[in-house]
Every structure is written in structure tokens, then in C-alpha cells.
Design an enzyme around this catalytic site. Structure first.
Site, PDB file in Angstrom:
ATOM      1  N   CYS A 142       5.482 -34.290 -81.899  1.00  0.00           N
ATOM      2  CA  CYS A 142       5.491 -35.535 -81.132  1.00  0.00           C
ATOM      3  C   CYS A 142       4.786 -36.670 -81.871  1.00  0.00           C
ATOM      4  O   CYS A 142       5.297 -37.161 -82.863  1.00  0.00           O
ATOM      5  CB  CYS A 142       4.889 -35.292 -79.749  1.00  0.00           C
ATOM      6  N   LYS A 163       8.838 -45.356 -70.470  1.00  0.00           N
ATOM      7  CA  LYS A 163       8.469 -44.043 -70.993  1.00  0.00           C
ATOM      8  C   LYS A 163       9.595 -43.048 -70.781  1.00  0.00           C
ATOM      9  O   LYS A 163      10.220 -43.020 -69.719  1.00  0.00           O
ATOM     10  CB  LYS A 163       7.200 -43.545 -70.290  1.00  0.00           C
ATOM     11  N   SER A 192       7.861 -36.501 -73.554  1.00  0.00           N
ATOM     12  CA  SER A 192       6.933 -37.322 -72.795  1.00  0.00           C
ATOM     13  C   SER A 192       6.271 -38.300 -73.762  1.00  0.00           C
ATOM     14  O   SER A 192       5.272 -37.973 -74.398  1.00  0.00           O
ATOM     15  CB  SER A 192       5.875 -36.452 -72.100  1.00  0.00           C
ATOM     16  N   HIS A 235       8.296 -31.524 -76.894  1.00  0.00           N
ATOM     17  CA  HIS A 235       7.186 -30.622 -76.591  1.00  0.00           C
ATOM     18  C   HIS A 235       7.701 -29.235 -76.193  1.00  0.00           C
ATOM     19  O   HIS A 235       7.653 -28.860 -75.016  1.00  0.00           O
ATOM     20  CB  HIS A 235       6.328 -31.196 -75.467  1.00  0.00           C
ATOM     21  N   GLU A 237       6.242 -26.603 -76.550  1.00  0.00           N
ATOM     22  CA  GLU A 237       5.088 -25.788 -76.143  1.00  0.00           C
ATOM     23  C   GLU A 237       4.704 -25.991 -74.680  1.00  0.00           C
ATOM     24  O   GLU A 237       3.890 -25.222 -74.139  1.00  0.00           O
ATOM     25  CB  GLU A 237       3.879 -26.123 -77.038  1.00  0.00           C
ATOM     26  N   ARG A 249      -1.134 -37.160 -62.711  1.00  0.00           N
ATOM     27  CA  ARG A 249      -2.229 -37.912 -63.341  1.00  0.00           C
ATOM     28  C   ARG A 249      -1.913 -39.403 -63.352  1.00  0.00           C
ATOM     29  O   ARG A 249      -2.762 -40.241 -63.039  1.00  0.00           O
ATOM     30  CB  ARG A 249      -2.435 -37.410 -64.774  1.00  0.00           C
TER      31      ARG A 249
END
Length: 311
Positions: A142, A163, A192, A235, A237, A249
Site C-alpha cells: 500500500c 477515499k 483503503s 491489503h 493481510e 473509527r
């Protein structure tokens, strides 16, 4: 792991033509095996969460992997106990003279900053330069992938108007590439980030090969011509709830984020997210360890000149 077959077996030539690694009797008898040494530069705020995610993927291989953890600085972390950092992480000066089979550099929550504005940008540059001579293969994730595109190849990223957050469908650009061994034609990956690197610029660069891409997310897997550098813009992972945690968040901080795409059933954030990338993530890291690390790395790590490209 490679398949050991007689060199004269007809299937041997067919598999080699598909870039599937087959090992002759002679090479098998002379092959030395030892644990792989992998260094992880963890730039994420919650170190323990990211460690666990990456170690879960590295552990999905029959190869023995010895992992060391590296931090970019020794200032106190806001999200990880100092005792944990001091017990398990090393400073760059401690590893500068070492060689490693593989290096992983994680993403970082720095998407809206110019690279030169990043407080530790000079340290990142130094480690990227060091990696080109001290690691058999480097996996950039990323933000680290964007940083390496810029530092190594002069390719600048741009900020998206909104985003990109969610799980997106991707396609293989090449079929018989070792990194994509066992991949389906289409597969899903979480993204992300605010930043993007032009797919056209990556495809036009003479030292880079785009291996997989997405209509929504752009280039996903890119490898350098010498196979040393692997760039992953998403991502693989992430766990099932990572995007959910990020969404909550952002809500808690007063933002109005979009619901992550293709993540919740019927786009309902009150329902359990749908995870459909775990198999791809495990296969990606397993293929990287096998074809780009294990098959290339010298048995004696003190001599990086002994690396031989996979066939």
C-alpha cells in the site's frame, strides 16, 4: 514448493513453458535448505495487529521462516506499549550490515501527505536503497508501494477525490506468472487509501510489469523486471473486520465515510462483513515466499551476488 521430476519427462517441458517450477534430479541432490530470514518494517500505528496479520500469512507456507521486526524510529508509540517495542523490535542500525531473504514494508496512515512532508521520509529512502542490496526480494504494501514507486522510479501518485474503501474485483493481466500461480481469473482484494498511482504510467514504465489490476482500484500487483521488488497496492493481510474497524473509527472521529464497497451484505453496516479475499492473500504470500524468495535466494546470505533468477 517445486516439483521434482526427471528432466526427460514430457510434462517437464510443458510445465516449464507455463513458468511452473520443476526441479531436476541433479539440482534436487545439490540443493541446500535452511530457514528463510524475513525482516518486517512495520509502519502501522497498531503494531501488534499488523504483526499478527502478516505472520498469519507467512505461516501459511511449508517453508520455515525466521522473522525479525524493524521500527523506523525509537520514539514512543501511541498505539503500542513501549515494552513490546523494546522487546521485539530492532533499530535500523542494528540490522544495517545484515542480509535477508525477504523484506516486507507495510503501509502507513500517511495518504494525504506529500512524501517529503513525512517526518521519517529520509529514513524510508535509506531503507529502500539498502533493501536493493541486502534483501533477495522486497514486498511493498500500500503506502510503501507508492513510496517505492516514487523513490525508485520517479512515478508520482495523486490524491483521489474520495477515499477508496472496500473489497474490489481484480483480474490477472498475465496468466503464466509465478506470483499468480493458482489464482483464478478474477479475485477480490480490500483497498483503503486516498492516493492512486496511474495505471497507464506503471504500464508504460520499462522497468515494471503490471500483473493484476482492477477497474475501480487500478493497478494492484506490480513487479520489477529483476523480480526483486513486488508492489501490492491493496491489503491482502486484512482480517474480516479491519475495514469495519476503520469505518467505525472514522465515524467516531466525526467524519462521514462511505460504507465500504462490496463489504457488508446488502451494504448494511450492521451486518457481519463478507470476507472473500483470505484465500487469495494466503496464496499471494506463499507464492512470493516460494518463487521470489526461496527459489532465488543464495544459501549463504553473506553473498547476495549468488542469487539466481527463477526459471
Amino acid at each position: 514448493m517445486p516439483v521434482k521430476v526427471p528432466s526427460s519427462l514430457p510434462a517437464s517441458a510443458i510445465l516449464r513453458g507455463e513458468n511452473i517450477f520443476v526441479m531436476s534430479d541433479a539440482r534436487a541432490e545439490s540443493q541446500n535448505i535452511r530457514p528463510l530470514k524475513v525482516l518486517i518494517l512495520n509502519l502501522m500505528p497498531n503494531k501488534i495487529e499488523t504483526e499478527t496479520q502478516l505472520l498469519r500469512l507467512l505461516g501459511n507456507s511449508p517453508l520455515q521462516v525466521d522473522v525479525e521486526l524493524l521500527r523506523i524510529h525509537n520514539r514512543p508509540s501511541k498505539h503500542t506499549p513501549c515494552d513490546h517495542m523494546n522487546a521485539f523490535y530492532r533499530d535500523f542500525e542494528e540490522v544495517r550490515n545484515n542480509n535477508y531473504d525477504g523484506l516486507i514494508i507495510t503501509g502507513a496512515p500517511l495518504g494525504d501527505l506529500e512524501f517529503e512532508q513525512v517526518q521519517y521520509w529520509s529514513e524510508i529512502q535509506a531503507i529502500i536503497d539498502w533493501s536493493q542490496h541486502h534483501a533477495t526480494s522486497v514486498l511493498f504494501l500500500c503506502w510503501a508501494a507508492h513510496a517505492a514507486f516514487y523513490h525508485l522510479y520517479g512515478i508520482k501518485r495523486y490524491l483521489r477525490e474520495e477515499k477508496i474503501s472496500g473489497v474490489f474485483q481484480h483480474q490477472r493481466v498475465h496468466e503464466h506468472v509465478p506470483l499468480l500461480r493458482g489464482f483464478d481469473d478474477d479475485f477480490w482484494v480490500p483497498h483503503s487509501r486516498y492516493a492512486q498511482v496511474s495505471l497507464d504510467k506503471l504500464k508504460a514504465h520499462p522497468q515494471l510489469n503490471v500483473l493484476a489490476e482492477s477497474d475501480q482500484a487500478g493497478a494492484y500487483l506490480v513487479v520489477s523486471n529483476n523480480n526483486r521488488n513486488l508492489f501490492v497496492t491493496g491489503h491482502p493481510e486484512y482480517t474480516r473486520t479491519t475495514l469495519l474497524d476503520e469505518y467505525r473509527r472514522d465515524l467516531a472521529s466525526g467524519l462521514t465515510p462511505r460504507v465500504p464497497d462490496n463489504y457488508f451484505p446488502e451494504d448494511d453496516p450492521t451486518r457481519v462483513p463478507h470476507a472473500r479475499w483470505h484465500a487469495h492473500g494466503a496464496l499471494l504470500v506463499s507464492n512470493w515466499l516460494n518463487y521470489y524468495v526461496y527459489q532465488q535466494t543464495p544459501f549463504d546470505l553473506s553473498d547476495m551476488s549468488g542469487m539466481t533468477p527463477w526459471e
